[in-house]
Design a protein around this motif. Structure first.
Motif, PDB file in Angstrom:
ATOM      1  N   TYR A 104     -35.691 -24.517  26.333  1.00 57.43           N
ATOM      2  CA  TYR A 104     -35.348 -24.889  24.959  1.00 57.43           C
ATOM      3  C   TYR A 104     -34.404 -26.083  24.936  1.00 57.43           C
ATOM      4  O   TYR A 104     -33.652 -26.333  25.880  1.00 57.43           O
ATOM      5  CB  TYR A 104     -34.741 -23.724  24.167  1.00 57.43           C
ATOM      6  CG  TYR A 104     -33.431 -23.168  24.691  1.00 57.43           C
ATOM      7  CD1 TYR A 104     -32.223 -23.844  24.500  1.00 57.43           C
ATOM      8  CD2 TYR A 104     -33.382 -21.945  25.348  1.00 57.43           C
ATOM      9  CE1 TYR A 104     -31.026 -23.327  24.960  1.00 57.43           C
ATOM     10  CE2 TYR A 104     -32.183 -21.419  25.819  1.00 57.43           C
ATOM     11  CZ  TYR A 104     -31.008 -22.114  25.621  1.00 57.43           C
ATOM     12  OH  TYR A 104     -29.817 -21.605  26.080  1.00 57.43           O
ATOM     13  N   VAL A 105     -34.489 -26.825  23.854  1.00 62.32           N
ATOM     14  CA  VAL A 105     -33.471 -27.771  23.437  1.00 62.32           C
ATOM     15  C   VAL A 105     -33.113 -27.364  22.021  1.00 62.32           C
ATOM     16  O   VAL A 105     -33.992 -27.259  21.160  1.00 62.32           O
ATOM     17  CB  VAL A 105     -33.979 -29.225  23.455  1.00 62.32           C
ATOM     18  CG1 VAL A 105     -32.940 -30.155  22.848  1.00 62.32           C
ATOM     19  CG2 VAL A 105     -34.308 -29.656  24.875  1.00 62.32           C
ATOM     20  N   ALA A 106     -31.860 -27.051  21.790  1.00 65.00           N
ATOM     21  CA  ALA A 106     -31.444 -26.541  20.482  1.00 65.00           C
ATOM     22  C   ALA A 106     -30.216 -27.296  19.990  1.00 65.00           C
ATOM     23  O   ALA A 106     -29.342 -27.663  20.792  1.00 65.00           O
ATOM     24  CB  ALA A 106     -31.136 -25.047  20.562  1.00 65.00           C
ATOM     25  N   ILE A 107     -30.162 -27.510  18.692  1.00 67.22           N
ATOM     26  CA  ILE A 107     -29.004 -28.143  18.070  1.00 67.22           C
ATOM     27  C   ILE A 107     -28.555 -27.237  16.934  1.00 67.22           C
ATOM     28  O   ILE A 107     -29.286 -27.027  15.964  1.00 67.22           O
ATOM     29  CB  ILE A 107     -29.342 -29.558  17.570  1.00 67.22           C
ATOM     30  CG1 ILE A 107     -29.843 -30.415  18.751  1.00 67.22           C
ATOM     31  CG2 ILE A 107     -28.124 -30.194  16.913  1.00 67.22           C
ATOM     32  CD1 ILE A 107     -30.189 -31.841  18.379  1.00 67.22           C
ATOM     33  N   VAL A 108     -27.368 -26.673  17.078  1.00 69.11           N
ATOM     34  CA  VAL A 108     -26.878 -25.641  16.162  1.00 69.11           C
ATOM     35  C   VAL A 108     -25.436 -25.944  15.763  1.00 69.11           C
ATOM     36  O   VAL A 108     -24.764 -26.769  16.384  1.00 69.11           O
ATOM     37  CB  VAL A 108     -26.945 -24.241  16.817  1.00 69.11           C
ATOM     38  CG1 VAL A 108     -28.378 -23.888  17.195  1.00 69.11           C
ATOM     39  CG2 VAL A 108     -26.048 -24.167  18.049  1.00 69.11           C
ATOM     40  N   ASP A 109     -24.970 -25.241  14.742  1.00 72.17           N
ATOM     41  CA  ASP A 109     -23.557 -25.351  14.407  1.00 72.17           C
ATOM     42  C   ASP A 109     -22.759 -24.354  15.246  1.00 72.17           C
ATOM     43  O   ASP A 109     -23.317 -23.634  16.067  1.00 72.17           O
ATOM     44  CB  ASP A 109     -23.323 -25.175  12.898  1.00 72.17           C
ATOM     45  CG  ASP A 109     -23.684 -23.785  12.387  1.00 72.17           C
ATOM     46  OD1 ASP A 109     -23.803 -22.837  13.192  1.00 72.17           O
ATOM     47  OD2 ASP A 109     -23.849 -23.638  11.153  1.00 72.17           O
ATOM     48  N   ARG A 110     -21.468 -24.301  15.038  1.00 76.01           N
ATOM     49  CA  ARG A 110     -20.611 -23.447  15.869  1.00 76.01           C
ATOM     50  C   ARG A 110     -20.919 -21.956  15.688  1.00 76.01           C
ATOM     51  O   ARG A 110     -20.578 -21.145  16.538  1.00 76.01           O
ATOM     52  CB  ARG A 110     -19.135 -23.699  15.544  1.00 76.01           C
ATOM     53  CG  ARG A 110     -18.627 -25.096  15.870  1.00 76.01           C
ATOM     54  CD  ARG A 110     -18.486 -25.317  17.374  1.00 76.01           C
ATOM     55  NE  ARG A 110     -17.601 -26.437  17.646  1.00 76.01           N
ATOM     56  CZ  ARG A 110     -17.963 -27.711  17.790  1.00 76.01           C
ATOM     57  NH1 ARG A 110     -19.259 -28.031  17.659  1.00 76.01           N
ATOM     58  NH2 ARG A 110     -17.084 -28.650  18.033  1.00 76.01           N
ATOM     59  N   GLU A 111     -21.597 -21.627  14.578  1.00 80.10           N
ATOM     60  CA  GLU A 111     -22.006 -20.243  14.338  1.00 80.10           C
ATOM     61  C   GLU A 111     -23.434 -19.989  14.818  1.00 80.10           C
ATOM     62  O   GLU A 111     -23.988 -18.925  14.593  1.00 80.10           O
ATOM     63  CB  GLU A 111     -21.902 -19.926  12.842  1.00 80.10           C
ATOM     64  CG  GLU A 111     -20.489 -20.065  12.274  1.00 80.10           C
ATOM     65  CD  GLU A 111     -19.512 -19.112  12.923  1.00 80.10           C
ATOM     66  OE1 GLU A 111     -19.889 -17.941  13.126  1.00 80.10           O
ATOM     67  OE2 GLU A 111     -18.380 -19.541  13.228  1.00 80.10           O
ATOM     68  N   PHE A 112     -24.023 -20.960  15.478  1.00 80.85           N
ATOM     69  CA  PHE A 112     -25.370 -20.882  16.047  1.00 80.85           C
ATOM     70  C   PHE A 112     -26.465 -20.798  14.976  1.00 80.85           C
ATOM     71  O   PHE A 112     -27.509 -20.205  15.197  1.00 80.85           O
ATOM     72  CB  PHE A 112     -25.473 -19.754  17.081  1.00 80.85           C
ATOM     73  CG  PHE A 112     -24.929 -20.166  18.417  1.00 80.85           C
ATOM     74  CD1 PHE A 112     -25.793 -20.543  19.435  1.00 80.85           C
ATOM     75  CD2 PHE A 112     -23.572 -20.227  18.650  1.00 80.85           C
ATOM     76  CE1 PHE A 112     -25.303 -20.979  20.655  1.00 80.85           C
ATOM     77  CE2 PHE A 112     -23.059 -20.650  19.870  1.00 80.85           C
ATOM     78  CZ  PHE A 112     -23.935 -21.028  20.881  1.00 80.85           C
ATOM     79  N   ASN A 113     -26.202 -21.441  13.839  1.00 84.58           N
ATOM     80  CA  ASN A 113     -27.245 -21.649  12.844  1.00 84.58           C
ATOM     81  C   ASN A 113     -27.927 -22.982  13.140  1.00 84.58           C
ATOM     82  O   ASN A 113     -27.260 -23.972  13.475  1.00 84.58           O
ATOM     83  CB  ASN A 113     -26.643 -21.682  11.439  1.00 84.58           C
ATOM     84  CG  ASN A 113     -25.906 -20.405  11.096  1.00 84.58           C
ATOM     85  OD1 ASN A 113     -26.479 -19.323  11.145  1.00 84.58           O
ATOM     86  ND2 ASN A 113     -24.627 -20.524  10.747  1.00 84.58           N
ATOM     87  N   ALA A 114     -29.257 -23.012  13.018  1.00 81.09           N
ATOM     88  CA  ALA A 114     -30.001 -24.242  13.272  1.00 81.09           C
ATOM     89  C   ALA A 114     -29.606 -25.310  12.267  1.00 81.09           C
ATOM     90  O   ALA A 114     -29.315 -25.023  11.102  1.00 81.09           O
ATOM     91  CB  ALA A 114     -31.496 -23.966  13.203  1.00 81.09           C
ATOM     92  N   LEU A 115     -29.596 -26.558  12.735  1.00 82.68           N
ATOM     93  CA  LEU A 115     -29.233 -27.696  11.890  1.00 82.68           C
ATOM     94  C   LEU A 115     -30.406 -28.658  11.755  1.00 82.68           C
ATOM     95  O   LEU A 115     -31.234 -28.776  12.661  1.00 82.68           O
ATOM     96  CB  LEU A 115     -28.043 -28.447  12.506  1.00 82.68           C
ATOM     97  CG  LEU A 115     -26.703 -27.725  12.577  1.00 82.68           C
ATOM     98  CD1 LEU A 115     -25.696 -28.578  13.350  1.00 82.68           C
ATOM     99  CD2 LEU A 115     -26.168 -27.426  11.182  1.00 82.68           C
ATOM    100  N   GLU A 116     -30.448 -29.356  10.641  1.00 83.33           N
ATOM    101  CA  GLU A 116     -31.386 -30.463  10.465  1.00 83.33           C
ATOM    102  C   GLU A 116     -30.702 -31.798  10.725  1.00 83.33           C
ATOM    103  O   GLU A 116     -31.341 -32.758  11.144  1.00 83.33           O
ATOM    104  CB  GLU A 116     -31.974 -30.441   9.049  1.00 83.33           C
ATOM    105  CG  GLU A 116     -32.860 -29.238   8.775  1.00 83.33           C
ATOM    106  CD  GLU A 116     -33.473 -29.287   7.398  1.00 83.33           C
ATOM    107  OE1 GLU A 116     -33.195 -30.268   6.654  1.00 83.33           O
ATOM    108  OE2 GLU A 116     -34.231 -28.366   7.051  1.00 83.33           O
ATOM    109  N   LYS A 117     -29.394 -31.825  10.463  1.00 80.36           N
ATOM    110  CA  LYS A 117     -28.605 -33.025  10.697  1.00 80.36           C
ATOM    111  C   LYS A 117     -27.365 -32.656  11.517  1.00 80.36           C
ATOM    112  O   LYS A 117     -26.791 -31.582  11.343  1.00 80.36           O
ATOM    113  CB  LYS A 117     -28.146 -33.658   9.372  1.00 80.36           C
ATOM    114  CG  LYS A 117     -29.280 -34.136   8.468  1.00 80.36           C
ATOM    115  CD  LYS A 117     -29.932 -35.391   9.020  1.00 80.36           C
ATOM    116  CE  LYS A 117     -30.993 -35.918   8.061  1.00 80.36           C
ATOM    117  NZ  LYS A 117     -31.676 -37.133   8.595  1.00 80.36           N
TER     118      LYS A 117
END
Length: 274
Positions: free
Chosen positions: A236-249
């Motif tokens: 995987y390659v994942a980009i999330v916020d500090r709460e591990f919610n997926a981000l679009e930006k």
């Protein structure tokens, strides 16, 4: 340095400590990443406890429990030289009963990314970390940012169960080439050591894109996957916020970019906090 191999011996040894306790839990095969945690804990507390325990409940069937690197003599010497007060090295029988209560990872954050690829891993990890934190009696416990999802879940566990300990995140330590240090790096052979650098290079590519003003998550992932073609398999390659919610930006100050890939025998992970 006192070496405690039983819970009773640990409790007796703790009676000799006056003041704040820092705690660094490990699975051994200590490297400079562990040593950075130990040094920070040593500087910030009156006393220091380090544990070495290869926890069976966080390994899935077919993973490397039996072959996981074990270097007790070297690890003991490292801890002694680093100023550890108590080295706790329990057996499995000391840590677990045949039929006992279990800790469950949260239903969402515990079953994405690492939790999806290794179902049940976080249950076992949280179970042993809770035990070790309770046994240590530490005011401060130190964990590396390389295991970002683990760090987030431990922090949540401490909050949800009202545990009286501070979880201290510590920066990722890399070798001279940029590879994030891991006990499993010893499995890398030949050109695998060079190919493994694609993980850190993909994160550098992402960092440069963000610095240039690119905040679109899909564009960044696409570029990272190009760099990661040197890996055998990208999980995987994942980009999330500090709460591990997926981000679009990308959200500056609130983003983690994570990657997991196989290179040769080991499964490697790395991340970048933005």
């Amino acid at each position: 340095m006192i070496i405690a191999r039983t819970i009773e011996a640990l409790q007796e040894a703790k009676k000799t400590l006056q003041g704040s306790i820092g705690f660094v839990p490990t699975m051994g095969a200590l490297h400079h990443g562990h040593l950075s945690l130990i040094r920070q804990a040593r500087e910030e507390n009156d006393h220091l406890i380090v544990s070495i325990f290869v926890n069976p409940t966080q390994f899935l069937e077919g993973e490397d429990l039996d072959s996981y690197p074990r270097r007790e003599e070297a690890d003991t010497r490292i801890c002694e030289l680093a100023g550890v007060d108590i080295l706790f090295m329990p057996s499995i029988d000391q840590m677990y009963e045949a039929d006992e209560l279990c800790i469950g990872a949260p239903a969402v954050r515990g079953y994405i990314l690492e939790g999806e690829k290794r179902p049940g891993h976080f249950d076992g990890m949280l179970q042993v970390v809770m035990k070790l934190l309770n046994l240590s009696g530490a005011a401060n416990a130190y964990f590396g940012k390389k295991d970002a999802q683990q760090l987030a879940l431990i922090t949540q566990m401490v909050k949800n169960y009202f545990m009286d300990v501070n979880i201290i995140p510590c920066e990722i330590v890399r070798d001279d080439n940029g590879l994030a240090l891991s006990s499993r790096n010893v499995y890398l052979e030949g050109d695998e050591k060079n190919r493994a650098l694609c993980l850190s290079r993909s994160l550098k590519r992402a960092s440069k894109m963000v610095m240039a003003g690119e905040l679109d998550v899909e564009a960044i992932k696409k570029e990272m996957l190009e760099v990661l073609k040197e890996a055998d398999t990208v999980e995987y390659v994942a980009i999330v916020d500090r709460e591990f919610n997926a981000l679009e930006k990308i959200e500056i100050g609130n983003t983690i970019i994570l990657v997991a890939a196989w290179v040769g025998k080991p499964r490697l992970i790395d991340n970048l906090w933005i």
